[in-house]
Scaffold this motif. Sequence first.
Motif, PDB file in Angstrom:
ATOM      1  N   GLU A 105       0.813  -1.386  -0.007  1.00  0.00           N
ATOM      2  CA  GLU A 105       0.057   0.109  -0.135  1.00  0.00           C
ATOM      3  C   GLU A 105       0.721   1.443  -0.154  1.00  0.00           C
ATOM      4  O   GLU A 105       0.271   2.213  -0.258  1.00  0.00           O
ATOM      5  CB  GLU A 105      -0.955   0.035   1.032  1.00  0.00           C
ATOM      6  CG  GLU A 105      -1.895  -1.017   1.205  1.00  0.00           C
ATOM      7  CD  GLU A 105      -2.724  -1.300   2.516  1.00  0.00           C
ATOM      8  OE1 GLU A 105      -2.552  -0.140   3.284  1.00  0.00           O
ATOM      9  OE2 GLU A 105      -3.309  -2.329   2.897  1.00  0.00           O
ATOM     10  N   VAL A 106       2.091   1.121   0.217  1.00  0.00           N
ATOM     11  CA  VAL A 106       3.028   2.303   0.453  1.00  0.00           C
ATOM     12  C   VAL A 106       4.452   2.219  -0.523  1.00  0.00           C
ATOM     13  O   VAL A 106       4.786   3.257  -0.654  1.00  0.00           O
ATOM     14  CB  VAL A 106       3.503   2.431   1.884  1.00  0.00           C
ATOM     15  CG1 VAL A 106       2.177   2.706   2.755  1.00  0.00           C
ATOM     16  CG2 VAL A 106       4.262   1.261   2.413  1.00  0.00           C
ATOM     17  N   VAL A 107       4.637   1.230  -1.122  1.00  0.00           N
ATOM     18  CA  VAL A 107       5.830   1.109  -2.003  1.00  0.00           C
ATOM     19  C   VAL A 107       5.670   1.019  -3.266  1.00  0.00           C
ATOM     20  O   VAL A 107       4.843   0.147  -3.911  1.00  0.00           O
ATOM     21  CB  VAL A 107       6.497  -0.356  -1.352  1.00  0.00           C
ATOM     22  CG1 VAL A 107       7.760  -0.392  -2.387  1.00  0.00           C
ATOM     23  CG2 VAL A 107       7.246  -0.161   0.159  1.00  0.00           C
ATOM     24  N   GLN A 108       5.962   1.806  -4.225  1.00  0.00           N
ATOM     25  CA  GLN A 108       5.946   1.852  -5.510  1.00  0.00           C
ATOM     26  C   GLN A 108       6.852   0.784  -6.208  1.00  0.00           C
ATOM     27  O   GLN A 108       7.873   0.666  -5.621  1.00  0.00           O
ATOM     28  CB  GLN A 108       6.277   3.039  -6.248  1.00  0.00           C
ATOM     29  CG  GLN A 108       5.277   4.044  -5.859  1.00  0.00           C
ATOM     30  CD  GLN A 108       3.843   3.965  -6.407  1.00  0.00           C
ATOM     31  OE1 GLN A 108       3.460   3.018  -7.026  1.00  0.00           O
ATOM     32  NE2 GLN A 108       3.096   5.171  -6.165  1.00  0.00           N
ATOM     33  N   PRO A 109       6.480  -0.191  -7.099  1.00  0.00           N
ATOM     34  CA  PRO A 109       5.279   0.304  -8.015  1.00  0.00           C
ATOM     35  C   PRO A 109       3.910  -0.451  -7.559  1.00  0.00           C
ATOM     36  O   PRO A 109       2.945  -0.266  -8.303  1.00  0.00           O
ATOM     37  CB  PRO A 109       5.747  -0.213  -9.436  1.00  0.00           C
ATOM     38  CG  PRO A 109       6.668  -1.386  -9.110  1.00  0.00           C
ATOM     39  CD  PRO A 109       7.369  -1.081  -7.975  1.00  0.00           C
ATOM     40  N   HIS A 110       4.261  -1.211  -6.522  1.00  0.00           N
ATOM     41  CA  HIS A 110       2.907  -1.947  -6.021  1.00  0.00           C
ATOM     42  C   HIS A 110       1.982  -1.128  -5.645  1.00  0.00           C
ATOM     43  O   HIS A 110       0.664  -1.447  -5.862  1.00  0.00           O
ATOM     44  CB  HIS A 110       3.499  -2.899  -5.013  1.00  0.00           C
ATOM     45  CG  HIS A 110       4.634  -3.719  -5.079  1.00  0.00           C
ATOM     46  ND1 HIS A 110       4.778  -4.574  -6.220  1.00  0.00           N
ATOM     47  CD2 HIS A 110       5.865  -3.598  -4.528  1.00  0.00           C
ATOM     48  CE1 HIS A 110       5.938  -5.073  -6.082  1.00  0.00           C
ATOM     49  NE2 HIS A 110       6.736  -4.575  -5.292  1.00  0.00           N
ATOM     50  N   LYS A 111       2.160  -0.074  -4.993  1.00  0.00           N
ATOM     51  CA  LYS A 111       1.088   1.050  -4.677  1.00  0.00           C
ATOM     52  C   LYS A 111       0.246   1.354  -5.720  1.00  0.00           C
ATOM     53  O   LYS A 111      -0.895   1.254  -5.411  1.00  0.00           O
ATOM     54  CB  LYS A 111       1.460   2.258  -3.953  1.00  0.00           C
ATOM     55  CG  LYS A 111       0.610   3.265  -3.382  1.00  0.00           C
ATOM     56  CD  LYS A 111       1.432   4.435  -2.793  1.00  0.00           C
ATOM     57  CE  LYS A 111       0.336   5.546  -2.366  1.00  0.00           C
ATOM     58  NZ  LYS A 111       1.183   6.568  -2.012  1.00  0.00           N
ATOM     59  N   GLY A 112       0.884   1.703  -6.909  1.00  0.00           N
ATOM     60  CA  GLY A 112      -0.096   2.045  -8.031  1.00  0.00           C
ATOM     61  C   GLY A 112      -0.827   0.858  -8.695  1.00  0.00           C
ATOM     62  O   GLY A 112      -1.671   1.274  -9.358  1.00  0.00           O
ATOM     63  N   ARG A 113      -0.318  -0.249  -8.434  1.00  0.00           N
ATOM     64  CA  ARG A 113      -0.990  -1.606  -9.199  1.00  0.00           C
ATOM     65  C   ARG A 113      -1.908  -2.261  -8.357  1.00  0.00           C
ATOM     66  O   ARG A 113      -2.782  -3.141  -8.750  1.00  0.00           O
ATOM     67  CB  ARG A 113       0.056  -2.440  -9.603  1.00  0.00           C
ATOM     68  CG  ARG A 113       1.121  -2.071 -10.486  1.00  0.00           C
ATOM     69  CD  ARG A 113       2.049  -2.926 -11.025  1.00  0.00           C
ATOM     70  NE  ARG A 113       1.242  -4.057 -11.964  1.00  0.00           N
ATOM     71  CZ  ARG A 113       1.393  -5.321 -11.363  1.00  0.00           C
ATOM     72  NH1 ARG A 113       1.471  -5.607 -10.313  1.00  0.00           N
ATOM     73  NH2 ARG A 113       0.576  -6.241 -12.397  1.00  0.00           N
ATOM     74  N   LEU A 114      -1.869  -2.054  -6.877  1.00  0.00           N
ATOM     75  CA  LEU A 114      -2.622  -2.982  -5.843  1.00  0.00           C
ATOM     76  C   LEU A 114      -4.031  -2.931  -6.307  1.00  0.00           C
ATOM     77  O   LEU A 114      -4.791  -4.003  -6.254  1.00  0.00           O
ATOM     78  CB  LEU A 114      -2.484  -2.354  -4.432  1.00  0.00           C
ATOM     79  CG  LEU A 114      -2.838  -3.098  -3.419  1.00  0.00           C
ATOM     80  CD1 LEU A 114      -2.513  -4.493  -3.528  1.00  0.00           C
ATOM     81  CD2 LEU A 114      -2.737  -2.490  -2.079  1.00  0.00           C
ATOM     82  N   ARG A 115      -4.714  -1.898  -6.523  1.00  0.00           N
ATOM     83  CA  ARG A 115      -6.360  -1.752  -6.413  1.00  0.00           C
ATOM     84  C   ARG A 115      -6.728  -2.617  -7.914  1.00  0.00           C
ATOM     85  O   ARG A 115      -7.707  -3.347  -7.727  1.00  0.00           O
ATOM     86  CB  ARG A 115      -6.760  -0.251  -6.577  1.00  0.00           C
ATOM     87  CG  ARG A 115      -8.408  -0.188  -6.597  1.00  0.00           C
ATOM     88  CD  ARG A 115      -8.506   1.200  -6.953  1.00  0.00           C
ATOM     89  NE  ARG A 115      -8.350   2.103  -5.915  1.00  0.00           N
ATOM     90  CZ  ARG A 115      -9.195   2.266  -4.881  1.00  0.00           C
ATOM     91  NH1 ARG A 115     -10.488   2.128  -4.771  1.00  0.00           N
ATOM     92  NH2 ARG A 115      -8.732   3.065  -3.688  1.00  0.00           N
ATOM     93  N   ALA A 116      -5.964  -2.341  -8.983  1.00  0.00           N
ATOM     94  CA  ALA A 116      -6.508  -3.146 -10.049  1.00  0.00           C
ATOM     95  C   ALA A 116      -6.066  -4.559 -10.244  1.00  0.00           C
ATOM     96  O   ALA A 116      -6.272  -5.423 -10.735  1.00  0.00           O
ATOM     97  CB  ALA A 116      -5.945  -2.228 -11.382  1.00  0.00           C
ATOM     98  N   ASN A 117      -5.025  -4.733  -9.442  1.00  0.00           N
ATOM     99  CA  ASN A 117      -4.299  -6.253  -9.294  1.00  0.00           C
ATOM    100  C   ASN A 117      -4.415  -6.998  -8.035  1.00  0.00           C
ATOM    101  O   ASN A 117      -3.449  -7.741  -7.761  1.00  0.00           O
ATOM    102  CB  ASN A 117      -2.921  -6.166  -9.923  1.00  0.00           C
ATOM    103  CG  ASN A 117      -3.013  -5.511 -11.452  1.00  0.00           C
ATOM    104  OD1 ASN A 117      -3.032  -6.426 -12.330  1.00  0.00           O
ATOM    105  ND2 ASN A 117      -2.487  -4.275 -11.487  1.00  0.00           N
ATOM    106  N   ARG A 118      -5.521  -6.709  -7.172  1.00  0.00           N
ATOM    107  CA  ARG A 118      -5.658  -6.954  -5.950  1.00  0.00           C
ATOM    108  C   ARG A 118      -5.484  -8.888  -5.841  1.00  0.00           C
ATOM    109  O   ARG A 118      -4.867  -9.130  -4.923  1.00  0.00           O
ATOM    110  CB  ARG A 118      -6.880  -6.583  -5.183  1.00  0.00           C
ATOM    111  CG  ARG A 118      -7.122  -6.947  -3.739  1.00  0.00           C
ATOM    112  CD  ARG A 118      -7.986  -6.277  -2.920  1.00  0.00           C
ATOM    113  NE  ARG A 118      -7.494  -6.754  -1.431  1.00  0.00           N
ATOM    114  CZ  ARG A 118      -6.905  -5.975  -0.556  1.00  0.00           C
ATOM    115  NH1 ARG A 118      -6.045  -5.285  -0.961  1.00  0.00           N
ATOM    116  NH2 ARG A 118      -6.785  -6.508   0.832  1.00  0.00           N
TER     117      ARG A 118
END
Length: 264
Positions: A105-118
């Motif tokens: 939830e806080v580390v990129q690039p995961h933060k930007g991908r989390l909602r769409a790729n949960r």
Amino acid sequence: MPSTPLVELKNVSLAYGEGSERMVALGDATISIADGEFVAVVGPSGCGKSTLMKLVTGLLPPTSGEISVRGQRVTGPIKGVGMAFQNATLMPWRTTRDNIMLPLEVVQPHKGRLRANRAEYVARADALLASVGLGGFGDKYPWQLSGGMQQRSNVCRALIHEPQILMLDEPFGALDAFTREELWGIMQQLWLERRFTAVLVTHDLREAVYLADTVYVMSKRPGRIVKVRTVDLPRPRTLETTFTPAFVDIVHELRERIQLEHAE
């Protein structure tokens, strides 16, 4: 031509305070850690082991000397680091899975991908839990887990974002001996599978020799590196390994060097 170390400290010192209040916590430390190496740091209480970790990760600036990671001088908090401490510090209102996924939830690039790729990330978290023997516990809350299970979850949280460097500050220190030894095996297996670079701070010399490729011994304050010991024991190591003469000899060698510090 030798490759550039992933982490390098050159004559690094750290002092707190000014004038008569000045205290040198770390003195003239030089360390070189290769990519994928597992390093342990041992020494007397208060010698600056945890301070060393804060310097490497850029949470503290050195008073003198130079720290570089991936060939770049460290001037602030670095990226690509996972951290696990003695206290698991899991949030009691979040499930085990949601605790583990917190770095995403806080580390990129995961933060930007989390909602769409949960769903993808949930699957990753569940696979990580299963790899440490916690398959099926993702929906449990921290208070429903034993101390050893909480610490396994803590390690999973430190690894979920696939860091290049894992910093371990006495992560098994509060556990009973049987649970601690079980987690040594789990940590070794995670490292063998993922080959991250690991820096372990510990008071347990058996733990250091079991897990590490190289053990650094620090002096009493101001902490200096007084011994570097390569652990040339074959992997994977087992509890049976800890009873072999070669293993026991290394532990005694490290203990004797630390006892010298107490005697001086």
